[in-house]
Design a protein around this motif. Structure first.
Motif, PDB file in Angstrom:
ATOM      1  N   VAL A   1     -46.810  16.562  -4.386  1.00 29.02           N
ATOM      2  CA  VAL A   1     -46.990  17.422  -3.529  1.00 29.02           C
ATOM      3  C   VAL A   1     -46.676  19.168  -3.587  1.00 29.02           C
ATOM      4  CG1 VAL A   1     -45.410  17.832  -1.028  1.00 29.02           C
ATOM      5  CG2 VAL A   1     -45.741  15.102  -2.098  1.00 29.02           C
ATOM      6  N   ASN A   2     -47.325  20.232  -3.053  1.00 29.60           N
ATOM      7  CA  ASN A   2     -47.719  21.438  -3.699  1.00 29.60           C
ATOM      8  C   ASN A   2     -47.096  21.631  -1.758  1.00 29.60           C
ATOM      9  OD1 ASN A   2     -47.285  23.894  -4.426  1.00 29.60           O
ATOM     10  ND2 ASN A   2     -50.215  23.892  -4.582  1.00 29.60           N
ATOM     11  N   LEU A   3     -46.504  22.385  -1.535  1.00 27.59           N
ATOM     12  CA  LEU A   3     -45.781  23.036  -0.335  1.00 27.59           C
ATOM     13  C   LEU A   3     -45.338  24.554  -0.503  1.00 27.59           C
ATOM     14  CD1 LEU A   3     -42.488  20.367   0.186  1.00 27.59           C
ATOM     15  CD2 LEU A   3     -44.938  20.593   1.251  1.00 27.59           C
TER      16      LEU A   3
ATOM     17  N   GLU B   1     -43.341  15.063  -7.312  1.00 29.73           N
ATOM     18  CA  GLU B   1     -44.758  14.013  -6.633  1.00 29.73           C
ATOM     19  C   GLU B   1     -43.724  12.405  -6.888  1.00 29.73           C
ATOM     20  OE1 GLU B   1     -46.947  12.964  -9.797  1.00 29.73           O
ATOM     21  OE2 GLU B   1     -45.486  12.909 -11.269  1.00 29.73           O
ATOM     22  N   TYR B   2     -43.970  11.813  -5.943  1.00 26.31           N
ATOM     23  CA  TYR B   2     -43.335  10.441  -5.164  1.00 26.31           C
ATOM     24  C   TYR B   2     -44.280   9.122  -5.008  1.00 26.31           C
ATOM     25  CZ  TYR B   2     -45.411  10.363  -0.625  1.00 26.31           C
ATOM     26  OH  TYR B   2     -47.077  10.590   0.543  1.00 26.31           O
TER      27      TYR B   2
ATOM     28  N   SER C   1     -40.561  27.532  -7.163  1.00 25.22           N
ATOM     29  CA  SER C   1     -40.934  25.865  -6.676  1.00 25.22           C
ATOM     30  C   SER C   1     -41.646  25.890  -6.876  1.00 25.22           C
ATOM     31  CB  SER C   1     -40.477  25.827  -5.493  1.00 25.22           C
ATOM     32  OG  SER C   1     -39.516  25.685  -4.581  1.00 25.22           O
TER      33      SER C   1
ATOM     34  N   ILE D   1     -37.453  23.463   3.825  1.00 26.51           N
ATOM     35  CA  ILE D   1     -38.937  22.854   3.762  1.00 26.51           C
ATOM     36  C   ILE D   1     -38.896  21.850   3.911  1.00 26.51           C
ATOM     37  CG2 ILE D   1     -41.657  22.689   3.278  1.00 26.51           C
ATOM     38  CD1 ILE D   1     -41.567  25.056   1.928  1.00 26.51           C
TER      39      ILE D   1
ATOM     40  N   GLY E   1     -38.213  11.177   3.288  1.00 24.53           N
ATOM     41  CA  GLY E   1     -38.857  12.694   2.943  1.00 24.53           C
ATOM     42  C   GLY E   1     -37.459  12.974   2.236  1.00 24.53           C
TER      43      GLY E   1
ATOM     44  N   TYR F   1     -36.861  25.373  -1.064  1.00 23.66           N
ATOM     45  CA  TYR F   1     -38.490  26.418  -1.098  1.00 23.66           C
ATOM     46  C   TYR F   1     -38.408  27.105  -1.671  1.00 23.66           C
ATOM     47  CZ  TYR F   1     -41.946  22.944  -2.934  1.00 23.66           C
ATOM     48  OH  TYR F   1     -42.841  22.134  -4.063  1.00 23.66           O
TER      49      TYR F   1
ATOM     50  N   PHE G   1     -42.831  11.579   3.477  1.00 22.04           N
ATOM     51  CA  PHE G   1     -43.750  10.484   2.547  1.00 22.04           C
ATOM     52  C   PHE G   1     -44.768   9.695   3.842  1.00 22.04           C
ATOM     53  CE2 PHE G   1     -41.150  12.425  -0.440  1.00 22.04           C
ATOM     54  CZ  PHE G   1     -40.655  12.837  -0.640  1.00 22.04           C
TER      55      PHE G   1
ATOM     56  N   LEU H   1     -35.614  20.264   2.065  1.00 22.53           N
ATOM     57  CA  LEU H   1     -35.808  20.717   0.024  1.00 22.53           C
ATOM     58  C   LEU H   1     -35.426  22.219  -0.239  1.00 22.53           C
ATOM     59  CD1 LEU H   1     -39.267  19.318  -0.986  1.00 22.53           C
ATOM     60  CD2 LEU H   1     -37.118  18.412  -1.788  1.00 22.53           C
TER      61      LEU H   1
ATOM     62  N   ALA I   1     -40.347  17.306   3.500  1.00 23.97           N
ATOM     63  CA  ALA I   1     -41.554  17.113   2.985  1.00 23.97           C
ATOM     64  C   ALA I   1     -41.028  15.221   3.725  1.00 23.97           C
ATOM     65  CB  ALA I   1     -41.545  17.023   1.835  1.00 23.97           C
TER      66      ALA I   1
END
Length: 163
Positions: free
Chosen positions: A109-111, A98-99, A94, A123, A85, A90, A127, A88, A125
């Motif tokens: 990914v929309n955080l 995508e990963y 922001s 934040i 992961g 944010y 995966f 980040l 993230a």
């Protein structure tokens, strides 16, 4: 006290882990943070820090990070573990990123949430999680899309995470 807590009185004074099976197989026993400089490549990213005038919440450490708002930018790193992961930074500008894991399909990914328009904050993230520890190669890029409340499509990477 150790003798009462460790079965068969088998403990080590060397600082190594006890040989007790974990309660949860997919735990964070090997969890670690890596500096973003450990990336395999970071094309289209630049080194930045927030200014004293930038709004910041829930963070008292340095804000040095990798920044991009270029759709052509790409970032990848490789670790050995069960999950990977990013940590980040944010905030108000922001966007959606995508990963891809091990060359597989990209996942958006929309955080962005109700706090993002107010200030930058860290934040996490993550995966997904694999069944076994293995070499994991992650590629990250921005989509050029954003939440309707966002002022931009940027991505700011503070640290790399893995377990």
């Amino acid at each position: 006290m150790d003798a009462a807590l460790v079965p068969d009185n088998t403990h080590s004074n060397t600082g190594s882990a006890l040989s007790i099976a974990p309660l949860e197989e997919q735990n964070y026993e090997y969890g670690n943070l890596l500096d973003f400089r450990g990336a395999d490549h970071a094309d289209g990213f630049e080194l930045r820090e927030l200014t004293p005038d930038d709004p910041l919440m829930n963070w008292r450490f340095g804000t040095e990070h990798l920044y991009t708002d270029s759709k052509e930018a790409s970032f990848s790193y490789t670790v050995t573990g069960q999950s990977v992961g990013l940590l980040l930074l944010y905030g108000p500008d922001s966007g959606i990123f995508e990963y891809s894991l091990n060359g597989g399909p990209f996942h958006a990914v929309n955080l962005f949430d109700e706090w993002c328009p107010l200030a930058f904050r860290p934040i996490i993230a993550m995966f997904g999680i694999e069944e076994q520890r293995q070499e994991l190669q992650v590629t990250v890029r921005i989509t050029g899309e954003k939440d309707e409340q966002s002022k931009g499509t940027s991505l700011r990477i503070l640290q790399l995470m893995y377990n």
